[in-house]
Design a protein around this motif. Sequence first.
Motif, PDB file in Angstrom:
ATOM      1  N   PHE A   1     -44.111 -15.712  -4.621  1.00 53.86           N
ATOM      2  CA  PHE A   1     -42.817 -15.040  -4.516  1.00 53.86           C
ATOM      3  C   PHE A   1     -41.831 -15.852  -3.679  1.00 53.86           C
ATOM      4  O   PHE A   1     -40.659 -15.977  -4.032  1.00 53.86           O
ATOM      5  CB  PHE A   1     -42.983 -13.632  -3.952  1.00 53.86           C
ATOM      6  N   ALA A   2     -42.287 -16.413  -2.576  1.00 50.61           N
ATOM      7  CA  ALA A   2     -41.406 -17.214  -1.722  1.00 50.61           C
ATOM      8  C   ALA A   2     -40.880 -18.430  -2.473  1.00 50.61           C
ATOM      9  O   ALA A   2     -39.702 -18.788  -2.350  1.00 50.61           O
ATOM     10  CB  ALA A   2     -42.144 -17.650  -0.460  1.00 50.61           C
ATOM     11  N   ALA A   3     -41.722 -19.048  -3.266  1.00 50.25           N
ATOM     12  CA  ALA A   3     -41.306 -20.237  -4.025  1.00 50.25           C
ATOM     13  C   ALA A   3     -40.227 -19.914  -5.052  1.00 50.25           C
ATOM     14  O   ALA A   3     -39.427 -20.775  -5.404  1.00 50.25           O
ATOM     15  CB  ALA A   3     -42.522 -20.858  -4.707  1.00 50.25           C
ATOM     16  N   GLN A   4     -40.185 -18.691  -5.517  1.00 54.44           N
ATOM     17  CA  GLN A   4     -39.216 -18.295  -6.538  1.00 54.44           C
ATOM     18  C   GLN A   4     -37.856 -17.896  -5.973  1.00 54.44           C
ATOM     19  O   GLN A   4     -36.900 -17.735  -6.720  1.00 54.44           O
ATOM     20  CB  GLN A   4     -39.777 -17.126  -7.360  1.00 54.44           C
ATOM     21  N   ILE A   5     -37.760 -17.739  -4.674  1.00 55.37           N
ATOM     22  CA  ILE A   5     -36.501 -17.318  -4.067  1.00 55.37           C
ATOM     23  C   ILE A   5     -35.542 -18.493  -4.029  1.00 55.37           C
ATOM     24  O   ILE A   5     -35.864 -19.567  -3.518  1.00 55.37           O
ATOM     25  CB  ILE A   5     -36.751 -16.744  -2.650  1.00 55.37           C
TER      26      ILE A   5
ATOM     27  N   CYS B   1     -32.225 -18.176  -2.920  1.00 50.97           N
ATOM     28  CA  CYS B   1     -31.121 -17.889  -2.003  1.00 50.97           C
ATOM     29  C   CYS B   1     -31.665 -18.087  -0.587  1.00 50.97           C
ATOM     30  O   CYS B   1     -32.865 -18.288  -0.417  1.00 50.97           O
ATOM     31  CB  CYS B   1     -30.601 -16.463  -2.216  1.00 50.97           C
ATOM     32  N   PRO B   2     -30.810 -18.059   0.431  1.00 52.62           N
ATOM     33  CA  PRO B   2     -31.318 -18.274   1.798  1.00 52.62           C
ATOM     34  C   PRO B   2     -32.463 -17.317   2.139  1.00 52.62           C
ATOM     35  O   PRO B   2     -32.392 -16.117   1.894  1.00 52.62           O
ATOM     36  CB  PRO B   2     -30.084 -18.000   2.665  1.00 52.62           C
ATOM     37  N   LEU B   3     -33.517 -17.888   2.685  1.00 52.47           N
ATOM     38  CA  LEU B   3     -34.711 -17.124   3.024  1.00 52.47           C
ATOM     39  C   LEU B   3     -35.037 -17.352   4.493  1.00 52.47           C
ATOM     40  O   LEU B   3     -35.193 -18.491   4.932  1.00 52.47           O
ATOM     41  CB  LEU B   3     -35.891 -17.580   2.152  1.00 52.47           C
ATOM     42  N   LEU B   4     -35.114 -16.272   5.248  1.00 52.48           N
ATOM     43  CA  LEU B   4     -35.456 -16.336   6.659  1.00 52.48           C
ATOM     44  C   LEU B   4     -36.874 -15.816   6.846  1.00 52.48           C
ATOM     45  O   LEU B   4     -37.201 -14.701   6.440  1.00 52.48           O
ATOM     46  CB  LEU B   4     -34.479 -15.493   7.484  1.00 52.48           C
ATOM     47  N   ILE B   5     -37.707 -16.626   7.472  1.00 50.00           N
ATOM     48  CA  ILE B   5     -39.073 -16.242   7.796  1.00 50.00           C
ATOM     49  C   ILE B   5     -39.151 -16.126   9.311  1.00 50.00           C
ATOM     50  O   ILE B   5     -38.884 -17.092  10.029  1.00 50.00           O
ATOM     51  CB  ILE B   5     -40.085 -17.287   7.274  1.00 50.00           C
ATOM     52  N   LEU B   6     -39.478 -14.942   9.786  1.00 52.47           N
ATOM     53  CA  LEU B   6     -39.566 -14.696  11.223  1.00 52.47           C
ATOM     54  C   LEU B   6     -41.006 -14.437  11.626  1.00 52.47           C
ATOM     55  O   LEU B   6     -41.716 -13.688  10.960  1.00 52.47           O
ATOM     56  CB  LEU B   6     -38.725 -13.471  11.601  1.00 52.47           C
ATOM     57  N   SER B   7     -41.396 -15.049  12.719  1.00 51.91           N
ATOM     58  CA  SER B   7     -42.729 -14.818  13.283  1.00 51.91           C
ATOM     59  C   SER B   7     -42.579 -14.536  14.758  1.00 51.91           C
ATOM     60  O   SER B   7     -41.659 -15.037  15.409  1.00 51.91           O
ATOM     61  CB  SER B   7     -43.619 -16.051  13.102  1.00 51.91           C
ATOM     62  N   GLY B   8     -43.504 -13.752  15.271  1.00 55.31           N
ATOM     63  CA  GLY B   8     -43.545 -13.507  16.703  1.00 55.31           C
ATOM     64  C   GLY B   8     -44.616 -14.359  17.345  1.00 55.31           C
ATOM     65  O   GLY B   8     -45.753 -14.386  16.876  1.00 55.31           O
ATOM     66  N   GLU B   9     -44.257 -15.048  18.382  1.00 52.78           N
ATOM     67  CA  GLU B   9     -45.198 -15.922  19.083  1.00 52.78           C
ATOM     68  C   GLU B   9     -46.445 -15.166  19.536  1.00 52.78           C
ATOM     69  O   GLU B   9     -47.546 -15.701  19.518  1.00 52.78           O
ATOM     70  CB  GLU B   9     -44.492 -16.536  20.295  1.00 52.78           C
ATOM     71  N   ASN B  10     -46.283 -13.892  19.889  1.00 47.39           N
ATOM     72  CA  ASN B  10     -47.394 -13.108  20.416  1.00 47.39           C
ATOM     73  C   ASN B  10     -47.884 -12.041  19.449  1.00 47.39           C
ATOM     74  O   ASN B  10     -48.490 -11.053  19.870  1.00 47.39           O
ATOM     75  CB  ASN B  10     -46.995 -12.465  21.750  1.00 47.39           C
ATOM     76  N   ASP B  11     -47.641 -12.232  18.174  1.00 50.90           N
ATOM     77  CA  ASP B  11     -48.088 -11.265  17.162  1.00 50.90           C
ATOM     78  C   ASP B  11     -49.604 -11.363  17.033  1.00 50.90           C
ATOM     79  O   ASP B  11     -50.138 -12.426  16.712  1.00 50.90           O
ATOM     80  CB  ASP B  11     -47.414 -11.584  15.827  1.00 50.90           C
ATOM     81  N   ILE B  12     -50.292 -10.251  17.287  1.00 55.22           N
ATOM     82  CA  ILE B  12     -51.764 -10.267  17.225  1.00 55.22           C
ATOM     83  C   ILE B  12     -52.276  -9.931  15.828  1.00 55.22           C
ATOM     84  O   ILE B  12     -53.479  -9.967  15.588  1.00 55.22           O
ATOM     85  CB  ILE B  12     -52.389  -9.317  18.268  1.00 55.22           C
ATOM     86  N   GLN B  13     -51.373  -9.593  14.893  1.00 55.42           N
ATOM     87  CA  GLN B  13     -51.796  -9.266  13.534  1.00 55.42           C
ATOM     88  C   GLN B  13     -51.485 -10.381  12.537  1.00 55.42           C
ATOM     89  O   GLN B  13     -52.276 -10.645  11.641  1.00 55.42           O
ATOM     90  CB  GLN B  13     -51.122  -7.974  13.061  1.00 55.42           C
TER      91      GLN B  13
ATOM     92  N   ASN C   1     -43.875 -23.437   3.908  1.00 56.45           N
ATOM     93  CA  ASN C   1     -44.288 -24.568   3.065  1.00 56.45           C
ATOM     94  C   ASN C   1     -44.161 -24.244   1.582  1.00 56.45           C
ATOM     95  O   ASN C   1     -43.999 -25.139   0.763  1.00 56.45           O
ATOM     96  CB  ASN C   1     -45.725 -24.978   3.387  1.00 56.45           C
ATOM     97  N   CYS C   2     -44.208 -22.965   1.229  1.00 55.72           N
ATOM     98  CA  CYS C   2     -44.061 -22.551  -0.165  1.00 55.72           C
ATOM     99  C   CYS C   2     -42.611 -22.644  -0.622  1.00 55.72           C
ATOM    100  O   CYS C   2     -42.336 -22.762  -1.823  1.00 55.72           O
ATOM    101  CB  CYS C   2     -44.549 -21.115  -0.348  1.00 55.72           C
ATOM    102  N   ASN C   3     -41.693 -22.555   0.318  1.00 56.73           N
ATOM    103  CA  ASN C   3     -40.262 -22.662   0.020  1.00 56.73           C
ATOM    104  C   ASN C   3     -39.635 -23.457   1.163  1.00 56.73           C
ATOM    105  O   ASN C   3     -39.112 -22.885   2.120  1.00 56.73           O
ATOM    106  CB  ASN C   3     -39.620 -21.284  -0.095  1.00 56.73           C
ATOM    107  N   PRO C   4     -39.685 -24.805   1.067  1.00 63.74           N
ATOM    108  CA  PRO C   4     -39.190 -25.653   2.156  1.00 63.74           C
ATOM    109  C   PRO C   4     -37.703 -25.454   2.473  1.00 63.74           C
ATOM    110  O   PRO C   4     -37.246 -25.835   3.547  1.00 63.74           O
ATOM    111  CB  PRO C   4     -39.458 -27.070   1.647  1.00 63.74           C
ATOM    112  N   ALA C   5     -36.956 -24.833   1.567  1.00 64.20           N
ATOM    113  CA  ALA C   5     -35.545 -24.562   1.847  1.00 64.20           C
ATOM    114  C   ALA C   5     -35.381 -23.362   2.780  1.00 64.20           C
ATOM    115  O   ALA C   5     -34.279 -23.097   3.271  1.00 64.20           O
ATOM    116  CB  ALA C   5     -34.793 -24.310   0.545  1.00 64.20           C
ATOM    117  N   SER C   6     -36.461 -22.644   3.020  1.00 62.18           N
ATOM    118  CA  SER C   6     -36.390 -21.473   3.900  1.00 62.18           C
ATOM    119  C   SER C   6     -36.194 -21.919   5.340  1.00 62.18           C
ATOM    120  O   SER C   6     -36.397 -23.079   5.689  1.00 62.18           O
ATOM    121  CB  SER C   6     -37.672 -20.647   3.776  1.00 62.18           C
ATOM    122  N   GLN C   7     -35.797 -20.977   6.161  1.00 64.73           N
ATOM    123  CA  GLN C   7     -35.687 -21.226   7.593  1.00 64.73           C
ATOM    124  C   GLN C   7     -36.799 -20.444   8.273  1.00 64.73           C
ATOM    125  O   GLN C   7     -36.891 -19.224   8.122  1.00 64.73           O
ATOM    126  CB  GLN C   7     -34.317 -20.778   8.101  1.00 64.73           C
TER     127      GLN C   7
END
Length: 108
Positions: A26-30, A32-44, A55-61
């Motif tokens: 799905f990410a590779a098919q997007i 338009c601008p794609l924002l991927i957010l992660s939390g440094e301390n996310d335990i899940q 890596n699936c959509n290198p144009a993403s941020q």
Amino acid sequence: PFLNGLSNPSQYPFLKSWMDYDPCIFAAQINCPLLILSGENDIQVPVSEGELLHNCNPASQNIVIPGMGHMLKKSVKLRVLALQHYGNAELPVIHELPETIEAFIESN
């Protein structure tokens, strides 16, 4: 039994249905601008998952928010302490989150 601590058994069919999809496809098919957010301390969901999706959509941020946990609040990496943030409505959303989203929207 393993999932009993994570969710209500009535949710199992819904959670199992997630396994039918590959987020990378799905990410590779997007396109338009794609924002991927992660939390440094996310335990899940570890930061590495955000990197894989990027890596699936290198144009993403791909942005990692320092100190943010899975509940989008300031958290710690130690699981026992981080779990105390779950369900605590008194804790505010970490301030970097809306700032980061706003900056992404304004730049795109």
